[in-house]
Motif scaffolding. Structure first.
Motif, mmCIF file in Angstrom:
data_model
loop_
_atom_site.group_PDB
_atom_site.id
_atom_site.type_symbol
_atom_site.label_atom_id
_atom_site.label_comp_id
_atom_site.label_asym_id
_atom_site.label_seq_id
_atom_site.Cartn_x
_atom_site.Cartn_y
_atom_site.Cartn_z
ATOM 1 N N TRP A 35 0.914 -1.048 0.044
ATOM 2 C CA TRP A 35 -0.128 0.166 -0.080
ATOM 3 C C TRP A 35 0.865 1.180 0.093
ATOM 4 O O TRP A 35 1.867 1.137 0.809
ATOM 5 N N THR A 36 0.634 2.168 -0.954
ATOM 6 C CA THR A 36 1.257 3.459 -1.123
ATOM 7 C C THR A 36 0.490 4.626 -1.005
ATOM 8 O O THR A 36 -0.496 4.749 -1.892
ATOM 9 N N ASN A 37 0.726 5.709 -0.156
ATOM 10 C CA ASN A 37 0.243 6.869 -0.210
ATOM 11 C C ASN A 37 0.942 7.659 -1.438
ATOM 12 O O ASN A 37 2.057 7.805 -1.718
ATOM 13 N N ILE A 38 -0.125 8.550 -2.219
ATOM 14 C CA ILE A 38 0.631 9.254 -3.284
ATOM 15 C C ILE A 38 -0.264 10.598 -3.252
ATOM 16 O O ILE A 38 -1.246 10.654 -3.070
ATOM 17 N N ILE A 39 0.582 11.641 -3.135
ATOM 18 C CA ILE A 39 -0.036 12.860 -3.105
ATOM 19 C C ILE A 39 0.078 13.548 -4.393
ATOM 20 O O ILE A 39 1.000 13.507 -5.064
ATOM 21 N N ALA A 40 -0.836 14.341 -5.088
ATOM 22 C CA ALA A 40 -1.018 14.757 -6.137
ATOM 23 C C ALA A 40 -1.446 16.447 -5.965
ATOM 24 O O ALA A 40 -1.820 16.986 -5.292
ATOM 25 N N PHE A 41 -0.529 17.456 -6.897
ATOM 26 C CA PHE A 41 -0.532 18.937 -6.534
ATOM 27 C C PHE A 41 -1.155 19.373 -8.108
ATOM 28 O O PHE A 41 -0.237 18.808 -9.016
ATOM 29 N N ASP A 42 -1.936 20.050 -8.138
ATOM 30 C CA ASP A 42 -2.314 20.824 -9.346
ATOM 31 C C ASP A 42 -1.717 22.247 -9.061
ATOM 32 O O ASP A 42 -2.407 23.205 -8.352
ATOM 33 N N PHE A 43 -0.673 22.469 -9.688
ATOM 34 C CA PHE A 43 0.045 23.762 -9.402
ATOM 35 C C PHE A 43 -0.643 25.122 -10.427
ATOM 36 O O PHE A 43 -0.998 25.018 -11.233
ATOM 37 N N GLY A 44 -0.556 25.898 -9.350
ATOM 38 C CA GLY A 44 -1.023 27.229 -9.909
ATOM 39 C C GLY A 44 -0.435 28.363 -9.346
ATOM 40 O O GLY A 44 0.154 28.446 -8.068
ATOM 41 N N THR A 45 -0.256 29.570 -9.838
ATOM 42 C CA THR A 45 0.344 30.700 -9.173
ATOM 43 C C THR A 45 -0.489 31.265 -8.025
ATOM 44 O O THR A 45 0.489 31.920 -7.264
ATOM 45 N N LYS A 46 -1.412 30.972 -7.780
ATOM 46 C CA LYS A 46 -2.477 31.635 -6.924
ATOM 47 C C LYS A 46 -2.831 30.507 -5.793
ATOM 48 O O LYS A 46 -2.959 30.971 -4.531
ATOM 49 N N SER A 47 -3.176 29.384 -6.431
ATOM 50 C CA SER A 47 -3.782 28.208 -5.723
ATOM 51 C C SER A 47 -3.065 26.925 -6.108
ATOM 52 O O SER A 47 -3.021 26.961 -7.332
ATOM 53 N N ILE A 48 -2.939 25.871 -5.170
ATOM 54 C CA ILE A 48 -2.224 24.723 -5.647
ATOM 55 C C ILE A 48 -3.232 23.671 -5.212
ATOM 56 O O ILE A 48 -3.458 23.640 -3.903
ATOM 57 N N GLY A 49 -4.085 22.971 -5.803
ATOM 58 C CA GLY A 49 -4.784 21.836 -4.961
ATOM 59 C C GLY A 49 -4.109 20.480 -4.972
ATOM 60 O O GLY A 49 -3.221 20.420 -5.602
ATOM 61 N N VAL A 50 -4.560 20.207 -4.065
ATOM 62 C CA VAL A 50 -3.942 18.879 -3.368
ATOM 63 C C VAL A 50 -5.021 17.601 -3.123
ATOM 64 O O VAL A 50 -6.034 17.962 -2.670
ATOM 65 N N ALA A 51 -4.619 16.580 -3.551
ATOM 66 C CA ALA A 51 -5.286 15.350 -3.398
ATOM 67 C C ALA A 51 -4.412 14.060 -2.858
ATOM 68 O O ALA A 51 -3.315 14.193 -3.192
ATOM 69 N N ILE A 52 -5.224 13.112 -2.276
ATOM 70 C CA ILE A 52 -4.467 12.084 -1.870
ATOM 71 C C ILE A 52 -4.927 10.729 -2.211
ATOM 72 O O ILE A 52 -6.197 10.772 -2.697
ATOM 73 N N GLY A 53 -4.059 9.844 -2.649
ATOM 74 C CA GLY A 53 -4.706 8.614 -3.189
ATOM 75 C C GLY A 53 -3.764 7.298 -2.876
ATOM 76 O O GLY A 53 -2.746 7.839 -2.387
ATOM 77 N N GLN A 54 -4.314 6.142 -3.176
ATOM 78 C CA GLN A 54 -3.328 5.063 -2.813
ATOM 79 C C GLN A 54 -3.354 4.043 -4.040
ATOM 80 O O GLN A 54 -4.402 4.065 -4.733
ATOM 81 N N ASN A 55 -2.364 3.249 -4.225
ATOM 82 C CA ASN A 55 -2.197 2.499 -5.363
ATOM 83 C C ASN A 55 -3.059 1.288 -5.293
ATOM 84 O O ASN A 55 -3.236 0.845 -6.559
#
Length: 145
Positions: free
Chosen positions: A3-23
């Motif tokens: 089991w592995t946690n993976i974080i994703a970032f949606d980069f923006g210059t004003k806001s960065i979205g963050v999500a967590i998922g697992q494999n």
């Protein structure tokens, strides 16, 4: 398979979205959005998220034009990913994020209308879409983590 946690970032210059998922299920959920000031991420909040979730991998959305060429923000996203690696020593991969924001907006609108379209929700949901797309396109690599 572990089991592995993976974080994703949606980069923006004003806001960065963050999500967590697992494999194992190859699914993700929105966490939050981190504000950026003049293109500088809130590194304290990002550090807290990484300390809380202990991801084995970070996926950073890579903004491209529809024809696959880079756009002005592409280099900023690349620099953000490299900074994550330098600051925290975590493995970072980039993933094409074309149309993730449009898909996030459509999904949230279907769920809750215009009221659901706040910036933080859109950014975090975009990060979910980026991560789940990465899972879909990297099944063999994901299983090797």
């Amino acid at each position: 398979m572990r089991w592995t946690n993976i974080i994703a970032f949606d980069f923006g210059t004003k806001s960065i979205g963050v999500a967590i998922g697992q494999n194992i299920t190859e699914t993700a959920r929105p966490l939050t959005a981190c504000k950026s000031k003049n293109g500088t991420p809130d590194w304290i909040k990002i550090e807290r998220l990484l300390s809380e979730w202990y991801p084995d991998l970070v996926v950073v959305g890579f903004p491209l034009n529809m024809d696959g060429t880079e756009q002005p923000i592409t280099e900023s996203a690349r620099q953000f990913g490299h900074a994550l690696y330098r600051r925290f020593g975590i493995k970072v991969v980039f993933h094409d994020e074309r149309l993730s924001t449009a898909e996030a907006r459509a999904y949230l609108f279907d769920k809750g209308g215009y009221q659901a379209l706040n910036k933080s929700s859109v950014d975090a949901t975009s990060a979910v879409i980026i991560l789940e797309s990465w899972f879909s396109s990297n099944k063999a690599q994901d299983r090797a983590l």
